[in-house]
Design an enzyme around this catalytic site. Structure first.
Site, PDB file in Angstrom:
ATOM      1  N   ALA A   9       0.801  -1.234   0.000  1.00  0.00           N
ATOM      2  CA  ALA A   9       0.000   0.000   0.000  1.00  0.00           C
ATOM      3  C   ALA A   9       0.830   1.278   0.000  1.00  0.00           C
ATOM      4  O   ALA A   9       0.265   2.367   0.112  1.00  0.00           O
ATOM      5  CB  ALA A   9      -1.012   0.041   1.144  1.00  0.00           C
ATOM      6  N   ALA A  10       2.153   1.153  -0.149  1.00  0.00           N
ATOM      7  CA  ALA A  10       2.958   2.386  -0.237  1.00  0.00           C
ATOM      8  C   ALA A  10       2.550   3.191  -1.478  1.00  0.00           C
ATOM      9  O   ALA A  10       2.371   4.415  -1.410  1.00  0.00           O
ATOM     10  CB  ALA A  10       4.441   2.043  -0.297  1.00  0.00           C
ATOM     11  N   GLY A  11       2.384   2.493  -2.599  1.00  0.00           N
ATOM     12  CA  GLY A  11       1.962   3.180  -3.831  1.00  0.00           C
ATOM     13  C   GLY A  11       0.556   3.748  -3.689  1.00  0.00           C
ATOM     14  O   GLY A  11       0.264   4.847  -4.183  1.00  0.00           O
ATOM     15  N   ASP A  12      -0.324   3.010  -3.032  1.00  0.00           N
ATOM     16  CA  ASP A  12      -1.703   3.499  -2.836  1.00  0.00           C
ATOM     17  C   ASP A  12      -1.710   4.745  -1.951  1.00  0.00           C
ATOM     18  O   ASP A  12      -2.473   5.686  -2.185  1.00  0.00           O
ATOM     19  CB  ASP A  12      -2.553   2.409  -2.186  1.00  0.00           C
ATOM     20  CG  ASP A  12      -2.633   1.162  -3.043  1.00  0.00           C
ATOM     21  OD1 ASP A  12      -2.572   1.281  -4.273  1.00  0.00           O
ATOM     22  OD2 ASP A  12      -2.736   0.060  -2.466  1.00  0.00           O
TER      23      ASP A  12
END
Ligand code: RIB
Length: 313
Positions: free
Chosen positions: A239-242
């Site tokens: 979820a870093a990209g999210d």
């Protein structure tokens, strides 16, 4: 007047097991702790957007009529996301199976389930919406229809092209912003030999490429903007990209410049990597503000120069 972001996309319950390493094909590894976390790229981005503050966040999502849906709805509700739920009685709520390694690598397999029930007709009225944020864990026809409807209504459209797939020209033409990592850029831009060629092939007004631990860059209005990453010890990059996408769009919706939004999104994304889980790892506005106020941790001129060299643009 506060601005509104609508996220239309996926929601999954993540089944996460920690192990020494991610198994290779045909390999079995003995894992350690097992936990479930609310996840899904769309829902994660909606939570990031809401926690970033300054923008009302709504989400269109499809869930099954089962127990997996409950923690997802609770997490989105706790974050303050207003929900438009399509309930599908035939399909299970989306799930994701994640192996998380001790060096913070992961491998994710998604069983989309009810996410595939999201249809063009489900788009709610767009009154008051400034940005529509989309991903690719729901049917591509639906993503395209929603992007076109939003564009026709004067709403700005951002697509995070994840998971990577070849995109129809009609979808690219309906976008104001495309956010990809390097692997996604490779697929979406038709395997370019380098970053510059990949950017040149994409006729979207603003293209943002995230570069993991190096940072990110944006090409917008003929300019290249760079944002080096914050230095952290990663625990879980899920979820870093999210977190980056949701924070970025929330920041733009509240009137920040693209450079300011890239900085804030990078800070939020770095913090998300220091904690376990998807939505559970996403920081709120105050945590991001505290990191940005710590000038020793904000990447400086040397980091900008190193990123420019690495990008060779
Ligand atoms: O981007 C991370 C997400 O990908 C996880 O939460 C998982 O559900 C998959 O959608």
């Amino acid at each position: 007047m506060s601005s509104t972001v609508l996220v239309a996309g996926s929601a999954n319950l993540d089944f996460v097991v920690r192990a020494a390493h991610v198994p290779a094909p045909g390999e079995t590894v003995l894992g350690r702790q097992f936990r479930t976390f609310p996840g899904g790229k769309g829902a994660n981005q909606a939570v990031a957007c809401a926690r970033a503050g300054g923008a009302d966040t709504r989400m269109l999502l499809a869930l099954g009529e089962d127990d997996f849906a409950r923690p997802i709805e609770a997490s989105l509700g706790d974050a303050g996301v207003r929900l438009h739920v399509v309930r599908d009685a035939q399909l299970p709520t989306g799930t994701a199976f994640i192996c998380l390694s001790d060096d913070a690598e992961n491998a994710i397999t998604v069983a989309p389930g009810a996410n595939m029930a999201l249809q063009p007709m489900h788009l709610p009225p767009l009154d008051g919406v400034q940005w529509l944020l989309l991903q690719l864990e729901t049917p591509l026809d639906t993503v395209l229809a929603h992007a076109r409807a939003a564009r026709a209504a004067g709403v700005k459209v951002a697509l995070n092209a994840a998971p990577a797939q070849v995109l129809p020209a009609a979808l690219l033409a309906a976008l104001d912003m495309l956010i990809v990592n390097e692997g996604e850029l490779d697929v979406v831009a038709g395997h370019p030999p380098d970053l510059a060629t990949g950017l040149a092939r994409l006729q979207v007004p603003c293209v943002i490429v995230t570069l993991g631990a190096r940072g990110c860059l944006a090409r917008s209005e003929g300019r290249i903007l760079l944002q080096p990453a914050f230095s952290i010890e990663p625990v879980d990059t899920t979820a870093a990209g999210d977190t980056f996408c949701g924070t970025l769009v929330a920041s733009l919706a509240r009137g920040q410049t693209l450079q300011q939004a890239l900085l804030r999104a990078s800070a939020a994304s770095a913090l998300a990597c220091t904690r376990l889980g998807a939505q559970s790892s996403i920081p709120d506005h105050a945590e991001v503000a505290a990191l940005l106020a710590d000038t020793a941790r904000v990447p400086g001129a040397a980091a900008h120069a190193a990123l420019a060299t690495a990008c060779a643009l």
